[in-house]
Design an enzyme around this catalytic site. Structure first.
Site, PDB file in Angstrom:
ATOM      1  N   ASP A  13       0.881  -1.170  -0.302  1.00 46.88           N
ATOM      2  CA  ASP A  13      -0.077  -0.102  -0.148  1.00 46.88           C
ATOM      3  C   ASP A  13       0.866   1.485  -0.269  1.00 46.88           C
ATOM      4  O   ASP A  13       1.966   1.318   0.459  1.00 46.88           O
ATOM      5  CB  ASP A  13      -0.702  -0.391   1.549  1.00 46.88           C
ATOM      6  CG  ASP A  13      -1.362   1.120   1.248  1.00 46.88           C
ATOM      7  OD1 ASP A  13      -2.537   1.847   0.443  1.00 46.88           O
ATOM      8  OD2 ASP A  13      -1.652   1.664   2.183  1.00 46.88           O
ATOM      9  N   ALA A  15       0.260   5.377   1.015  1.00 40.08           N
ATOM     10  CA  ALA A  15      -0.298   5.992   2.638  1.00 40.08           C
ATOM     11  C   ALA A  15      -0.542   5.259   3.498  1.00 40.08           C
ATOM     12  O   ALA A  15      -1.272   4.800   3.739  1.00 40.08           O
ATOM     13  CB  ALA A  15      -2.011   7.320   2.423  1.00 40.08           C
ATOM     14  N   LYS A  54     -11.428   6.354  -2.771  1.00 37.69           N
ATOM     15  CA  LYS A  54     -12.176   7.658  -2.140  1.00 37.69           C
ATOM     16  C   LYS A  54     -13.812   8.385  -1.783  1.00 37.69           C
ATOM     17  O   LYS A  54     -14.383   7.805  -0.921  1.00 37.69           O
ATOM     18  CB  LYS A  54     -11.138   8.686  -2.903  1.00 37.69           C
ATOM     19  CG  LYS A  54      -9.463   8.448  -1.943  1.00 37.69           C
ATOM     20  CD  LYS A  54      -9.352   7.887  -0.554  1.00 37.69           C
ATOM     21  CE  LYS A  54      -8.142   8.362  -0.853  1.00 37.69           C
ATOM     22  NZ  LYS A  54      -7.502   6.517   0.681  1.00 37.69           N
ATOM     23  N   ASP A 187      -1.675  -1.091   5.931  1.00 42.11           N
ATOM     24  CA  ASP A 187      -2.044  -0.075   6.669  1.00 42.11           C
ATOM     25  C   ASP A 187      -3.385  -0.181   7.320  1.00 42.11           C
ATOM     26  O   ASP A 187      -3.989   0.267   8.394  1.00 42.11           O
ATOM     27  CB  ASP A 187      -1.036   1.004   7.279  1.00 42.11           C
ATOM     28  CG  ASP A 187      -2.140   1.804   6.629  1.00 42.11           C
ATOM     29  OD1 ASP A 187      -2.590   2.843   6.904  1.00 42.11           O
ATOM     30  OD2 ASP A 187      -2.222   1.320   5.644  1.00 42.11           O
TER      31      ASP A 187
END
Length: 270
Positions: A13, A15, A54, A187
């Site tokens: 990933d 960010a 998003k 994460d």
């Protein structure tokens, strides 16, 4: 050794995993665009859908009990796809102002990727950002020593996490198969599910992660007791989502790959 029984690729990933400690940039911008609408979400609420494409993240927040109630109280009606599109355009414009500043690789990323490449592994990446957003991230990451072999975004494949198709596109571009030879590292819960839905191994990281939910400054100031509580809660959420391994740091990955190779050698399936 049979290539089908060894790890051949690690897919990261962005960010919260390789750049932008705690996924601070998107979290900050989500808070901003909803505050402009008179709607308040906690950092924990904002972080819940993190890792998704998003627009899907915006839909998830609006569909939550808090989001739905606040929206209807302020606007007098349920949210619509037109609202999602407007919020997304605001999100994208605001993110462009901050994301480049959060594009330096996190501590240990460049060294870990170099060690993995020394093991003969290919390095892929997927993200909840669009390709347009990633244009702001890639130069800073590369300047800091991190440039994966491929970057796949939701707009390239037509869908985001937790679907497997970005990961499959990494496999196609880098000619790696079967999925059990791939490790997805991230994460967020969405990262873990992306890997498992693809039939790959999924690994969750704790330090710098969205699930722990701290900025770098907050992490430096937090008490050992609170850090351990947050770490334990994040590890539990990773495992509930199906994570095969949970690591304290990205620096633990080379040894984790060795462990997965041992499992593969014993004919274990991802």
């Amino acid at each position: 050794m049979n290539p089908a029984k060894t790890i051949q690729m690690v897919v990261f990933d962005w960010a919260g995993t390789t750049v932008d400690y705690g996924s601070s940039a998107p979290a900050q911008v989500f808070e901003q665009i909803f505050r402009q609408e008179g709607i308040h979400f906690t950092r924990q609420e904002i972080n819940g859908p993190m890792g998704m494409e998003k627009k899907d993240h915006i839909r998830a927040l609006l569909s939550s009990t808090s989001g739905r109630q606040q929206w209807e109280q302020i606007h007098g009606a349920a949210w619509t796809e037109e609202d999602v599109e407007r919020l997304y355009q605001n999100f994208e414009a605001a993110l462009f102002q901050v994301v480049a500043d959060r594009s330096q690789p996190l501590d240990g990323v460049a060294e870990t990727v170099a060690a993995l490449r020394e093991q003969g592994l290919k390095i892929g990446s997927t993200t909840g950002y669009t390709s347009h957003m990633m244009e702001q991230v890639l130069p800073g990451a590369a300047a800091g020593g991190y440039a994966p072999d491929c970057v796949v975004t939701p707009d390239v494949v037509g869908s985001g996490r937790p679907g497997p198709f970005m990961l499959f596109e990494c496999m196609r571009q880098l000619q790696v198969y079967p999925p059990r030879c791939v490790v997805k590292v991230g994460d967020t819960v969405a990262d873990i599910r992306e890997g498992k839905n693809a039939g790959a191994w999924s690994v969750g990281l704790l330090t710098g992660s969205n699930l722990v939910g701290l900025t770098e400054e907050e992490a430096a100031a937090v008490s050992p007791e609170e850090w351990e509580q947050r770490r334990t809660a994040a590890a539990d959420r990773y495992r509930e989502a199906g994570a095969d391994l949970v690591l304290d740091s990205i620096r633990d990955l080379p040894r984790a790959v060795e462990e997965l190779n041992r499992r593969l050698a014993k004919e274990e399936e991802a």
